[in-house]
Scaffold this active site. Structure first.
Site, short mmCIF file in Angstrom:
data_model
loop_
_atom_site.label_atom_id
_atom_site.label_comp_id
_atom_site.label_asym_id
_atom_site.label_seq_id
_atom_site.Cartn_x
_atom_site.Cartn_y
_atom_site.Cartn_z
N GLU A 80 115.45 -0.96 39.37
CA GLU A 80 114.48 -1.65 38.84
C GLU A 80 114.88 -2.25 37.52
O GLU A 80 114.19 -2.81 36.70
CB GLU A 80 113.45 -1.55 39.59
N GLU A 111 122.67 15.90 53.91
CA GLU A 111 122.14 16.75 53.29
C GLU A 111 121.95 18.32 53.11
O GLU A 111 121.57 19.02 51.94
CB GLU A 111 120.46 16.42 53.75
#
Length: 268
Positions: A80, A111
């Site tokens: 953004e 992960e």
């Protein structure tokens, strides 16, 4: 002593027997506690932001690293920045365990890798000029912790955002941020309060950095990219207000000619 409050049993029982109203009201009650938890962490956030600002003003970059929800939140915040503040692509970068596929589809065991995180950073030619923030609600994600450990070996400043006190990831960060939100409404569902806390902290970090880097004037996003009609209209109104232009058509023409409120103002 490390206690994972994010994994402790919910304060609420028999959720399947609650009415829709009670489910919503109880979730809202829990959510109200998150900003208070974030407020307590402001001194930690401030230290981290100051360290990042120094590096970015000197030409460095900011990296967010995480797995699952934490990784997605980092990518969201990073993505953004260019349209909102007109920053070049690649100055704030989000990295998720499992790569781009993992943004929408979970990648099994991604992960748990203790080597891939550093490899992912190396693919971006990470250096001492940069800062890396590891994001992990539990504070135990091997992918993130191992990457931060390697960063410190290479004199790269590290930060972390977690939701457990004395989390292992904090020991791997020069500037740890711990936002203790307590047990989730659904036990262990850290996409809820923990995710909200992480999003709030990321908002605070990136917004403060953009202001420090001169991408905001007064309270306006004067460098935002004009990527749709809504933003063009918003920019036109900004330019009219800042430059005292009364003709909306003229203001819009100037805005589109120069590409941003800031550049239009500089050329008046």
């Amino acid at each position: 002593m490390f206690i994972q409050t994010t994994e402790q049993s919910s304060r609420y029982r028999h959720l399947e027997k609650m009415t829709v109203h009670d489910l919503l009201a109880n979730m809202n009650t829990e959510d109200k506690t998150v900003p208070i938890a974030v407020e307590k962490a402001i001194p930690q956030i401030e230290k981290l932001v100051n360290a990042i600002a120094d590096k970015m003003l000197a030409g460095g970059r900011l990296f967010y690293m995480g797995a699952g929800t934490s990784g997605r939140l980092g990518i969201l915040d990073a993505s953004e920045i260019p349209p909102t503040y007109g920053m070049p692509q690649g100055l704030i970068i989000g990295i998720i365990a499992g790569g781009e596929k993992a943004i929408q589809i979970p990648v099994e065991n991604a992960e748990d890798s203790t080597t891939q995180g550093w490899k992912d950073l190396q693919s971006h030619f990470i250096s001492e000029k940069d800062v890396v923030i590891g994001i992990a609600a539990s504070g135990t994600t091997p992918y993130v912790i191992s990457a931060l450990d390697e960063c410190r070996k290479h004199n790269i400043i590290t930060g972390s955002i977690s939701c457990n006190e004395n989390a292992p990831i904090s020991a791997s960060a020069d500037f740890p941020v711990e936002v203790i939100v307590g047990p989730e409404f659904i036990t262990g569902s850290t996409r809820m309060k923990s995710g909200t806390a992480q999003k709030l902290v990321l908002n605070m970090i990136s917004t403060t950095l953009m202001i420090q880097l001169g991408r905001v004037e007064d309270n306006k996003m004067v460098n935002m990219q004009l990527t749709n009609a809504k933003l063009i209209e918003r920019g036109t109104k900004m330019l009219m207000e800042k430059a005292g232009i009364t003709d909306a058509h003229k203001a819009k023409e100037l805005l589109l000619k120069y590409g941003s409120v800031k550049r239009a103002m500089d050329n008046l």
